[in-house]
Design a protein around this motif. Sequence first.
Motif, PDB file in Angstrom:
ATOM      1  N   UNK A   1      -8.473  -2.013  15.105  1.00  0.00           N
ATOM      2  CA  UNK A   1      -7.078  -2.222  14.687  1.00  0.00           C
ATOM      3  C   UNK A   1      -6.855  -3.041  13.398  1.00  0.00           C
TER       4      UNK A   1
ATOM      5  N   UNK B   1       3.593  -4.334   7.533  1.00  0.00           N
ATOM      6  CA  UNK B   1       4.222  -5.029   8.285  1.00  0.00           C
ATOM      7  C   UNK B   1       3.168  -5.946   8.786  1.00  0.00           C
ATOM      8  N   UNK B   2       1.945  -5.430   8.928  1.00  0.00           N
ATOM      9  CA  UNK B   2       1.031  -6.379   9.495  1.00  0.00           C
ATOM     10  C   UNK B   2       0.297  -7.440   8.737  1.00  0.00           C
TER      11      UNK B   2
ATOM     12  N   UNK C   1       8.552  -8.082   7.162  1.00  0.00           N
ATOM     13  CA  UNK C   1       8.487  -8.311   8.605  1.00  0.00           C
ATOM     14  C   UNK C   1       8.463  -9.963   8.529  1.00  0.00           C
TER      15      UNK C   1
ATOM     16  N   UNK D   1      -7.925  -9.883   9.580  1.00  0.00           N
ATOM     17  CA  UNK D   1      -8.400 -11.215   9.940  1.00  0.00           C
ATOM     18  C   UNK D   1      -9.960 -11.268   9.380  1.00  0.00           C
TER      19      UNK D   1
ATOM     20  N   UNK E   1       2.672   5.955   7.034  1.00  0.00           N
ATOM     21  CA  UNK E   1       1.867   5.103   7.716  1.00  0.00           C
ATOM     22  C   UNK E   1       1.398   3.807   7.239  1.00  0.00           C
TER      23      UNK E   1
ATOM     24  N   UNK F   1       4.456   1.467   6.750  1.00  0.00           N
ATOM     25  CA  UNK F   1       4.582   0.668   8.033  1.00  0.00           C
ATOM     26  C   UNK F   1       3.422  -0.227   8.252  1.00  0.00           C
TER      27      UNK F   1
ATOM     28  N   UNK G   1       1.871  -9.529   7.438  1.00  0.00           N
ATOM     29  CA  UNK G   1       2.732 -10.889   7.704  1.00  0.00           C
ATOM     30  C   UNK G   1       1.948 -11.873   8.425  1.00  0.00           C
ATOM     31  N   UNK G   2       0.899 -11.125   8.990  1.00  0.00           N
ATOM     32  CA  UNK G   2      -0.077 -12.406   9.967  1.00  0.00           C
ATOM     33  C   UNK G   2      -0.757 -13.324   9.058  1.00  0.00           C
TER      34      UNK G   2
ATOM     35  N   UNK H   1      -4.993  -5.182  12.277  1.00  0.00           N
ATOM     36  CA  UNK H   1      -4.979  -6.646  12.423  1.00  0.00           C
ATOM     37  C   UNK H   1      -6.337  -7.160  12.573  1.00  0.00           C
ATOM     38  N   UNK H   2      -6.999  -6.665  13.087  1.00  0.00           N
ATOM     39  CA  UNK H   2      -8.559  -7.308  13.288  1.00  0.00           C
ATOM     40  C   UNK H   2      -9.323  -7.068  11.771  1.00  0.00           C
TER      41      UNK H   2
END
Lengths: 222, 217, 242
Positions: free
Chosen positions: B67, B162-163, B173, B73, B156, B159, B165-166, B69-70
Amino acid sequence: MLANFNFRIIFEYLPLFLNGLKFTFLISLVALALALVTGIIACACRISGLKFLKYPVIAYIEVIRSTPLLVQIYFLYFGLPTLGIRVPEIQTGIIALMLNSGAYIAEIIRAGISSVDQGQIEAGQSSGLNYFQRMRFIILPQALGVTVPPLLGQAIVLVKDTALLSLISVMELTRSGQTMTSERFMPSEAFLTVAFFYMCIYFCLKALADWSQKKLIFREAY
Amino acid sequence: MMAFYFSRLVEIFPFFLKGLWMTTKVAFLSLIICTLIGFILGMIRSGNNRILKWIIGTYVAFARGTPFVVQIFIVFFIFPEWGLQLEAFPAALLAMAIMGSAFICEIVASGINAIPKGQWESASSSGLTKLQQLRLVILPQSMKVIVPPLVGQYVLLIKDTSVVSVIGVMELTRVGWVTVVRIPEGLMVFALVGILYFSISYPLILLSNYLEQRMAL
Amino acid sequence: MIEFKGVNKWFGKLHVLNQIDLKISKGEVLVICGPSGSGKSTLIRCINKLEPIQSGEIIVNEKSVHDPSANLTKIREEIGFIFQQFHLYPHMTALQNIMLAPVNVKKISKAKAEKIARQKLERVGLDEKADAYPGQLSGGQQQRVAIARGLAMSPEIMLFDEPTSALDPEMIGEVLDVMVSLASEGITMCVVTHEMGFAKKVADRVLFMDEGKIIETGTPTDFFDNPKTDRAADFISKILTH
């Protein structure tokens, strides 16, 4: 770098990771099943030709495709309580995934159905078969072969999408990594392990998708 | 109450526009970087060097199998342990670059492989070097196959911003996320966020559909 | 049996069928020929409403085909249609292809339908291929299975849209032979084709079309030996020179 990699810590946290993995599986399975149902219904409305069914579904699909999944998740997570609807995070997450993948699945199915050669349909019409009979005997069996590989592709996307649910506190695999990092501050061990698990799932699903690609396609023979 | 919140939203609308601007910056820079790297990797990937192809293949599998998001990180929390400490914005760009280049690499490689072998043969018979064949004969033809899915991939990637943002990048976002704490109208806040994303994604989606139809002719 | 009354059809601005008046009697074998784009395929595709018409009427067995209240299923049961590209269902065996409509449209029992299907396969000379898939059959064999599929519904009318145009030359004969034997059985046949040998052998009438109009009709001998119009003569000389 790798010399400092602490494998013992990983074994200590293994139950946490496996629990997260379990939830990732469960959420993915449930969300996928619901998304399939959503997608089939949406597709049926989309190709129905009835304007009051067709246009809302088209709007739904375009909104989903034009906005990020994370925004859709936050929309439900922060929005539903304001309507007085209190839903546990895991269910909110599943609903978001269901709506998101459902839209993509609707389009995949639609593409599969339109891929069936028009001549087949005319042959069916000429023998007097009605719409439902043509769907059942001629179109759907052939559409299946074209539809299954992209559906498996969407399944892969969905599994990766579940990782975003970690941001609304759902205890799935990515969150296990975040938890271990916040407790022990060993992000390498935590997130590389998490990445490893995701890769395993990916390779399994990919192998399945490649296999189905070969097996299921019927082509007209000239 | 809702009217009160609505008027507050109108007040801080400029904040949302700043977030949209940040999203555009991240997206734009990422798209350029990913396209450049993606094309180079794609050309190597469709070539003959087995080792390089395998290395790139492994990298692509990682980028597509985990993913995003991973991956973020990993770039933000793990790279510092290996010596690369980055602030949020550059880290976001790096993560987007790693992920996006992998996907574009695959699109470019498929496009190049879609050109019949005969084209390579006739180009080499006229004495062109491999690189010239690729640049002058194959690549121009493969653009027809590459551009529609490429534009789709751009949507894609936009979009996916937006991730980021973490890790605290104040893009659209995240603006929504910090706003909803002070204006607890989740539906309004994220509907607004959604509309702003829609306004930049939807035109690109229409462009992608149009290009796909043009290519099919 | 089949009647066209003042039929007109447009594809956008193109006038593909121009004021067609035609009567086809029961048991007649009609061959329709003409250059590409003349509207001949469109003409027969309108008979079972694969294509709609904008004005006029088409009457089959006393039923008006394009009337919105018409029972299309009943009408199509009585008409068999053979396509240039055969369009057999690739995911079914030859036998299953033939049985599909009798079981689901005529509601015949599976056992009875299978008997009929095997009979028709024998009729076209392919009884040993009952369990073969279309992908395993040659073009000529596929087209013969398609004819068996059409015959299984016991239609009174069979329409053929350039049945041999997609076949390799050595397979044309086997399909034409089947069609010749059908002609002698009294089925009404409308065949769009370039195979003039076939026309001379079995056609009762030949129709020549160009630019959406019927230019000339006549018996095969009249048409081929003494064409009345220049356009027909021109066309005949072109196809006969190879």
